[in-house]
Enzyme design. Sequence first.
Site, PDB file in Angstrom:
ATOM      1  N   GLY A 139       0.739  -1.134   0.005  1.00 30.22           N
ATOM      2  CA  GLY A 139       0.013   0.028   0.027  1.00 30.22           C
ATOM      3  C   GLY A 139       0.621   1.311   0.136  1.00 30.22           C
ATOM      4  CB  SER A 168       1.632   6.251   1.668  1.00 28.93           C
ATOM      5  OG  SER A 168       1.207   6.480   0.542  1.00 28.93           O
ATOM      6  CB  ILE A 169       0.059   5.033   7.160  1.00 28.04           C
ATOM      7  CG1 ILE A 169      -0.830   6.231   7.374  1.00 28.04           C
ATOM      8  CG2 ILE A 169       0.425   4.374   8.213  1.00 28.04           C
ATOM      9  CD1 ILE A 169      -1.964   6.038   8.289  1.00 28.04           C
ATOM     10  CB  ILE A 171      -5.088  -2.314   0.626  1.00 26.33           C
ATOM     11  CG1 ILE A 171      -3.532  -2.812   0.518  1.00 26.33           C
ATOM     12  CG2 ILE A 171      -5.817  -2.230  -0.594  1.00 26.33           C
ATOM     13  CD1 ILE A 171      -3.708  -4.142   0.046  1.00 26.33           C
ATOM     14  CE1 TYR A 225     -10.603   8.178  11.936  1.00 31.00           C
ATOM     15  CE2 TYR A 225     -12.712   7.907  10.819  1.00 31.00           C
ATOM     16  CZ  TYR A 225     -11.655   8.491  11.577  1.00 31.00           C
ATOM     17  OH  TYR A 225     -12.091   9.803  12.215  1.00 31.00           O
ATOM     18  CE1 TYR A 266     -12.824   7.132   6.270  1.00 32.82           C
ATOM     19  CE2 TYR A 266     -14.118   5.130   6.856  1.00 32.82           C
ATOM     20  CZ  TYR A 266     -12.799   6.047   6.595  1.00 32.82           C
ATOM     21  OH  TYR A 266     -11.723   5.273   6.550  1.00 32.82           O
ATOM     22  CE  LYS A 280     -10.043   1.650   6.334  1.00 33.20           C
ATOM     23  NZ  LYS A 280      -9.136   0.902   6.089  1.00 33.20           N
TER      24      LYS A 280
END
Length: 269
Positions: free
Chosen positions: A15, A21-22, A94, A149, A159, A166
């Site tokens: 990802g 990007s994290i 992702i 999240y 969202y 999620k």
Amino acid sequence: MSYGLLKGKKGIIFGALNEQSIAWKVAERCHEEGAEFILSNAPIAMRMGELNALAEKTGSEIVGADATSIEDLEKLFDAAVAKFGKIDFILHSIGMSVNVRKGKHYTEMNYDWLEKGWDVSSVSFHKVMRVAWEKDCMNEWGSILALTYIAAQRTFPDYNDMSDNKAYLESIARTFGNYWGERKVRVNTVSQSPTPTTAGSGVKGFGGFLGYAEDMSPLGNATALDCANYCVTLFSDLTKKVTMQNLFHDGGFSSTGVTQKVISKYDTE
């Protein structure tokens, strides 16, 4: 500062797209802590991103894979096993919603788009773990992480179907994590503060959302680098018995009813 927490460990990081990007930050920190890894992303994301620069910086190999494709994942894990033997960690970073991208309201859901986002954002995590399971390629006391999240538990405007994605992602982590426990491998999700990544910034009203979370978090929002540091601890041997958890990494947001900073904005006395 490096502590050598991941010295000798091998993994796969999904990802990373760009420096925001994290997953990019996780890769940098894992490298600094002594790990080796393969970087992977979907071919279209690799064309959009800057992954070659990260690979050069961290001395890593890039193996493209569509994480919704079992065939692609099998080739990726075969490459990892050929390079490293068994591996010690996996990061799943992702997520994608076509409904969000195209501005389709939740009450008017396009279900074909829903299925695509669900497959990319959630089911891909099951597919990644399934292929790793079938190839028996995780070392004992390995660690598998996915990023999530708090919208999985609470409602946030705009969202959209990512909230549902999620929630399912977290359920997969718990359910598959039970089976991975038989092989002494831990599976967790990290529920991160809203973070100004390419994906996060695509949510309508993200700027206000970010500011509100900052005001509602006693320690302030956790940055991508903060999250990377946390992921390093979860890949390390310091967290061997942490599994099947959704771990909030959000400056205290998830435990806060209201802060004085927020109250003061509505206090007219």
